[in-house]
Scaffold this active site. Structure first.
Site, mmCIF file in Angstrom:
data_model
loop_
_atom_site.group_PDB
_atom_site.id
_atom_site.type_symbol
_atom_site.label_atom_id
_atom_site.label_comp_id
_atom_site.label_asym_id
_atom_site.label_seq_id
_atom_site.Cartn_x
_atom_site.Cartn_y
_atom_site.Cartn_z
ATOM 1 N N GLN A 17 -1.610 -9.105 12.837
ATOM 2 C CA GLN A 17 -2.186 -9.700 11.619
ATOM 3 C C GLN A 17 -3.673 -9.433 11.464
ATOM 4 O O GLN A 17 -4.257 -9.825 10.467
ATOM 5 C CB GLN A 17 -1.920 -11.205 11.602
ATOM 6 C CG GLN A 17 -0.472 -11.517 11.284
ATOM 7 C CD GLN A 17 -0.207 -12.998 11.173
ATOM 8 O OE1 GLN A 17 -0.896 -13.785 11.812
ATOM 9 N NE2 GLN A 17 0.789 -13.382 10.396
ATOM 10 N N GLN A 36 -2.711 -4.205 5.793
ATOM 11 C CA GLN A 36 -1.860 -3.106 6.244
ATOM 12 C C GLN A 36 -0.399 -3.559 6.318
ATOM 13 O O GLN A 36 0.519 -2.794 5.998
ATOM 14 C CB GLN A 36 -2.348 -2.614 7.612
ATOM 15 C CG GLN A 36 -1.405 -1.655 8.305
ATOM 16 C CD GLN A 36 -2.011 -1.013 9.523
ATOM 17 O OE1 GLN A 36 -2.774 -0.076 9.415
ATOM 18 N NE2 GLN A 36 -1.678 -1.516 10.707
ATOM 19 N N HIS A 55 -2.727 -5.160 21.398
ATOM 20 C CA HIS A 55 -1.555 -4.281 21.419
ATOM 21 C C HIS A 55 -0.511 -4.806 22.410
ATOM 22 O O HIS A 55 0.682 -4.767 22.137
ATOM 23 C CB HIS A 55 -1.952 -2.856 21.843
ATOM 24 C CG HIS A 55 -2.859 -2.155 20.880
ATOM 25 N ND1 HIS A 55 -4.185 -1.918 21.162
ATOM 26 C CD2 HIS A 55 -2.629 -1.646 19.643
ATOM 27 C CE1 HIS A 55 -4.734 -1.266 20.146
ATOM 28 N NE2 HIS A 55 -3.821 -1.103 19.212
ATOM 29 N N MET A 65 -2.727 3.597 17.557
ATOM 30 C CA MET A 65 -3.596 4.776 17.602
ATOM 31 C C MET A 65 -4.301 4.824 18.966
ATOM 32 O O MET A 65 -5.368 5.439 19.109
ATOM 33 C CB MET A 65 -4.609 4.743 16.462
ATOM 34 C CG MET A 65 -3.927 4.787 15.097
ATOM 35 S SD MET A 65 -4.960 5.432 13.780
ATOM 36 C CE MET A 65 -6.282 4.276 13.778
ATOM 37 N N GLY A 66 -3.708 4.169 19.971
ATOM 38 C CA GLY A 66 -4.278 4.208 21.315
ATOM 39 C C GLY A 66 -5.492 3.316 21.455
ATOM 40 O O GLY A 66 -5.705 2.403 20.651
HETATM 41 O O1 PAF Z 1 -2.863 -0.247 12.946
HETATM 42 C C1 PAF Z 1 -2.914 0.910 13.413
HETATM 43 O O2 PAF Z 1 -3.265 1.148 14.582
HETATM 44 C C2 PAF Z 1 -2.528 2.086 12.521
HETATM 45 O O3 PAF Z 1 -2.940 1.880 11.222
HETATM 46 C C3 PAF Z 1 -1.031 2.427 12.584
HETATM 47 C C4 PAF Z 1 -0.147 1.307 12.036
HETATM 48 C C5 PAF Z 1 -0.635 2.758 14.008
HETATM 49 C C6 PAF Z 1 -0.759 3.677 11.718
HETATM 50 O O4 PAF Z 1 -1.482 4.773 12.173
#
Ligand code: PAF
Length: 280
Positions: free
Chosen positions: A149, A154, A37, A30-31
């Site tokens: 993790q 999620q 990331h 989500m940036g």
């Molecule tokens: O973890 C995230 O940033 C979000 O939940 C994802 C997996 C990109 C889904 O929008």
């Protein structure tokens, strides 16, 4: 790095990609990118011949409008980071592109995962996550999907959705990345003041204490101690729970034979932070 804003163009490109780019890895985001990331991107690049990243702040997964409105956006910096990291393709869809009307109204049977921890605290959140990742997987059709993790629950939700929908994508989990203070890297950390950021490291300190002492004391007393410490330091605690690592079933106490995790969600300066630690 090639940037696509429409599903159609990205699909077309992926269909025609050279044979040398046979193994596709995908990192959805989500940036407001950070080192966490980048660790996913690096792992993805090592294991695939084509690395696709998406940036889309998914409105369906925010259960509070203010959280969506305040979600940090640093798109120029994100793009520089992704180019520097050697990403091949960036997918940057608009809301309309991701959700033409008929795309919104789908629900998934997430079972108990939707009712515990984040599922209980953030109604609708995991349905939104499952929806957007399902759509992204339909578009990108990656061989490997990279997830961090930090959002442990999620991962379980997405694995379940993948099974339900029969996607042929393997989930690759990457360990949580921390700031020097121990604070789990998160885009939401950007919203903390300097003092808040220092304080936020107390979450990890408490997780480590629980891990160190779990063979000596009942989990319930360690949880109480941690909650007291966090409250004393100005946090509002949503939960601290112990759960099995494999399928995230909540546990009352630690059993040495079962790989487990302690998971926490707490608020500081109106920012909600989550973290977790493997036990043992
Ligand atoms: O973890 C995230 O940033 C979000 O939940 C994802 C997996 C990109 C889904 O929008």
């Amino acid at each position: 790095m090639i940037i696509f804003k429409t599903t159609e163009n990205l699909r077309e490109y992926l269909k025609d990609k050279p044979a040398s780019q046979g193994v596709v890895g995908f990192v959805p985001t989500m940036g407001a990118l950070h080192r966490g990331h980048l660790s996913l991107v690096n792992l993805c690049r090592q294991q695939n011949t084509l690395t696709v990243v998406s940036i889309f702040v998914n409105p369906l997964q925010f259960n509070q409008k203010s959280d969506f409105d305040n979600y940090p956006s640093t798109i120029e910096k994100d793009m520089e980071m992704l180019i520097g990291a050697g990403v091949d393709v960036l997918f940057l869809p608009s809301e309309k592109e991701m959700y033409p009307d008929e795309n919104k109204k789908v629900t998934y049977d997430l079972g108990y995962l939707d009712q515990i921890l984040e599922g209980a605290q953030r109604p609708g959140h995991f349905q939104g996550v499952a929806r957007v990742v399902d759509l992204l997987l339909q578009i990108v059709q990656p061989d490997n999907l990279y997830l961090g993790q930090k959002d442990f629950q999620q991962i379980k939700v997405i694995q379940r959705m993948i099974k339900l929908k029969g996607h042929h994508t393997k989930v690759v989990e990457a360990p949580l990345v921390r700031e020097e203070s121990g604070l789990a890297m998160s885009s939401r950390n950007e919203r903390l003041s300097g003092t808040g950021r220092k304080k936020a490291a107390i979450i990890y300190k408490n997780l480590k204490t629980i891990k160190e002492e779990i063979n000596e004391f009942p989990f319930s007393s360690l949880r109480k101690k941690a909650i007291d410490d966090l409250r004393k330091n100005g946090f509002k605690v949503d939960y601290i729970e112990l759960a099995t690592q494999k399928d995230l079933k909540l546990l009352n106490d630690f059993d040495n034979k079962i790989p487990s995790r302690v998971l926490v969600a707490a608020w500081i300066e109106s920012v909600r932070l989550i973290d977790n630690i493997p036990i043992p």
